[in-house]
Design an enzyme around this catalytic site. Sequence first.
Site, PDB file in Angstrom:
ATOM      1  CG  ASP A 132      38.696  50.197  36.127  1.00 22.91           C
ATOM      2  OD1 ASP A 132      38.141  50.489  35.056  1.00 22.91           O
ATOM      3  OD2 ASP A 132      39.893  49.897  36.241  1.00 22.91           O
TER       4      ASP A 132
ATOM      5  CE  LYS B 249      38.914  45.143  31.941  1.00 23.93           C
ATOM      6  NZ  LYS B 249      39.353  46.408  32.472  1.00 23.93           N
TER       7      LYS B 249
ATOM      8  CG  MET C 257      42.205  39.385  39.678  1.00 20.68           C
ATOM      9  SD  MET C 257      42.693  39.984  38.051  1.00 20.68           S
ATOM     10  CE  MET C 257      44.426  40.332  38.297  1.00 20.68           C
TER      11      MET C 257
END
Length: 282
Positions: A49, A70, A185
């Site tokens: 990732d 992503k 996040m």
Amino acid sequence: MTHANLPAHDWPVLEPGWVWLCGAGPGDPGLLTLHALNALRQADVVIYDALVQEQILDWAPQAQHIYAGKRGGKPSAKQRDISLHLVELARAGKRVLRLKGGDPFVFGRGGEEAQTLVQHDVPIRIIPGITAGIGGLAYAGVPVTHRDVNQSVTFVTGHDQSGNTPGSLDWNSISKGSQVIVIYMGMKHIAQIAGKLLAAGRPATEPVAVVTTATTDAQDVLETTLGTIVDDIAQAGLEPPAVICVGQAVLMRQVLDWQSMASGELPRNLDPLGRGRPAESA
Ligand code: SAH
């Protein structure tokens, strides 16, 4: 079995057709586990990732490296593709290592990938990793628990599958019941999150630490408060990835900022909670 370059131990063998879902830790390659290293040495393919430091792939020179990052919370169609790609590679008889930042089961969709693999009869192994909300804060000198501060800690995500502040979270209860809150996040919606915590009664003076690219050479730490966090983040120009810690635990940084001390600075305050010396015994 004995493995080259790892001391004798019953190291598991990554067999063809298997997928190992493995945490890579928050950044510093030294925070990999020995099981992760053992996996890197055996893999035919490593799918990694965005948050995995590329240096870590140097431990798997024999393997094909596939980037599956992503960015910016793009939706889950891509996630499905990644999971199915893992199935295809396993079915093609590869020894597959799926490497994810931090811990694969902490806000990392590792559970979803594992689920798809099991549904397709692909055998798996899970290798936990050091999660950013614990290891990243430790590198900033913030202990997520400390006997004088908190008996609980709450990990929350700052956005849900749709990319919005998670509607399912009861911010009121979190604000009232969580002594220390660690937000993953959280940068995009920090204004909303801080607003909800303040509205639910957390004081504007509540200490907050924002740790970006924790444990890497680019680590940056901002100490601020709930009342000033939005302006301070903007002023410091901080960018994700960041873990945000809300609560008194942040004050411990005044005595435990070991990285600054290693570069010659003195602790700012030996008793940041003003409670005297720690007790000798429990
Ligand atoms: N599975 C990961 C979390 C993935 S979600 C883990 O256990 O750590 C991605 C979020 O993790 C980022 O938005 C950020 O909040 C946090 N994160 C991951 N690595 C980080 C790092 N090196 N520094 C700061 N935050 C990090």
